[in-house]
Scaffold this active site. Structure first.
Site, PDB file in Angstrom:
ATOM      1  CB  ILE A  20      -0.779  -2.457   7.369  1.00  0.00           C
ATOM      2  CG1 ILE A  20      -1.486  -2.302   6.018  1.00  0.00           C
ATOM      3  CG2 ILE A  20       0.704  -2.105   7.237  1.00  0.00           C
ATOM      4  CD1 ILE A  20      -1.456  -0.886   5.466  1.00  0.00           C
ATOM      5  CB  SER A 144      -2.521   6.730   3.633  1.00  0.00           C
ATOM      6  OG  SER A 144      -3.553   6.720   2.666  1.00  0.00           O
ATOM      7  CE1 TYR A 157      -6.388   6.080   8.241  1.00  0.00           C
ATOM      8  CE2 TYR A 157      -6.499   6.888   5.985  1.00  0.00           C
ATOM      9  CZ  TYR A 157      -5.914   6.066   6.930  1.00  0.00           C
ATOM     10  OH  TYR A 157      -4.878   5.250   6.593  1.00  0.00           O
ATOM     11  CE  LYS A 161      -2.807   6.961   8.053  1.00  0.00           C
ATOM     12  NZ  LYS A 161      -1.688   6.226   8.659  1.00  0.00           N
TER      13      LYS A 161
END
Length: 339
Positions: A20, A144, A157, A161
């Site tokens: 990204i 996300s 992860y 986030k």
């Protein structure tokens, strides 16, 4: 979507060597902005810089480990010295481990947190240090659906986030309280076809994959550029799967727990075994000096979508509301004339 303002902008993108971040940096470059690229992997950084220059933009690649605040500060100083005052800062950089929580070592949890969460904090603080005295600028956090909803095999992860989400909300309140013209916004992404599935440390028996539906990095980049141009909105949701996941988690999180327990492990693995020689970028970049450039796309082009109708809807709330109002008024008029 063009970043607001008629002049070319100075934009910083972390994690710009692949995925990204690479697509975002390339998109800003295509608008002829001056783009600073921060990442550890020099092969990826240099390739991204070449793409930006070919597109007509200005590129400044700066090898940086965002887990180290001093490196981020030094990079920000260099950007302003060589490119000018920073207008937009986009945080993308992350790392992770695909494994069950009990198979991730404590030092790996720490490293993931330092890169994925503290990397965003370091980048945001470096941007604010320069933007607040000027009372101008935008920080875009690439988030996300997993900022709200944890899934199996990605505990470190997901935790990072979630932390970014809380940090960003608190920061936004503080900026609003002082009536600052510095804006922060967050873009919640769906599953994206990036190289992470080929270079993130994995202890899974089969090759890791994004949870379908999968979107191409350019869809994510389009959303980031729109957010940068319209940063007053607190966050953007990209992809129908993101919307569905977040709504389901708000309405029936326990049901979603059980659903993900049954489907989440299998859906994140292909039928192919994990390659024995797969690189891992947790401690060292997979695209380091002398290494390979992984680009923006991962291995799932054939099953990835380059369009998101939901993204269009998210960008055009006003149009949809107006259409909805017009249809409602027309229906009421028709109903009254037939009474």
């Amino acid at each position: 979507m063009t970043v607001s303002g008629s002049r070319d902008q100075v934009v910083v993108v972390t994690g710009a060597s692949g995925g990204i971040g690479r697509a975002v940096a390339r998109a800003f470059g295509a608008q002829h902005h001056r783009v600073a690229l921060l990442a550890r992997g020099e092969a990826g950084l240099n390739a991204a810089a070449d793409e930006i220059r070919r597109a007509g933009g200005t590129a400044l690649p700066i090898p940086t480990d965002v887990a180290d605040h001093s490196q981020v500060e030094a990079a920000a100083d260099r950007v302003e010295r060589e490119l000018g005052p920073i207008d937009t800062w986009v945080n993308v950089a992350f790392t992770s481990v695909f494994a069950r929580a009990w198979d991730i070592r404590p030092e790996e949890f720490r490293r993931i947190t330092e890169v994925t969460y503290l990397g965003y904090v370091h980048g945001t603080l470096a941007a604010l240090k320069r933007m607040r005295p000027r009372d101008s600028g935008t920080v875009v956090q690439v988030g996300s659906a997993l900022a709200y909803r944890g899934i199996p095999l990605q505990s470190a992860y997901c935790g990072s986030k979630h932390a970014i989400q809380g940090f960003n909300e608190a920061l936004r309140c503080e900026l609003l309280a002082e009536r600052s013209k510095v804006h922060v916004t967050m873009v919640q992404m769906p599953a994206v076809n990036t190289p992470q599935f080929s270079w993130v440390l994995s202890r899974l028996p089969r090759h890791a994959q994004p949870v379908p539906p999968i979107y191409q990095p350019e869809v994510a980049a389009e959303a980031v550029l729109h957010a940068a141009a319209h940063p007053r909105r607190r966050e953007y949701w990209v992809g129908g799967s993101t919307v569905g996941t977040l709504i389901a988690n708000a309405v029936a999180p326990g049901v979603l727990d059980r659903y993900l327990a049954k489907t989440g492990i299998k859906s994140q693995q292909t039928k192919q075994p994990t390659p024995a020689d797969q690189p891992a970028n947790l401690w060292q970049p997979a695209d380091g000096r002398g290494g390979d450039d992984f680009g923006a796309h991962g291995e799932f082009d054939s099953t990835s979508s380059s369009r998101s109708p939901q993204l269009w809807a998210s960008r055009h709330h006003g149009v949809l509301a107006a259409c909805g109002g017009a249809l409602t008024a027309a229906a009421l008029t028709l109903w009254r004339t037939r009474r």
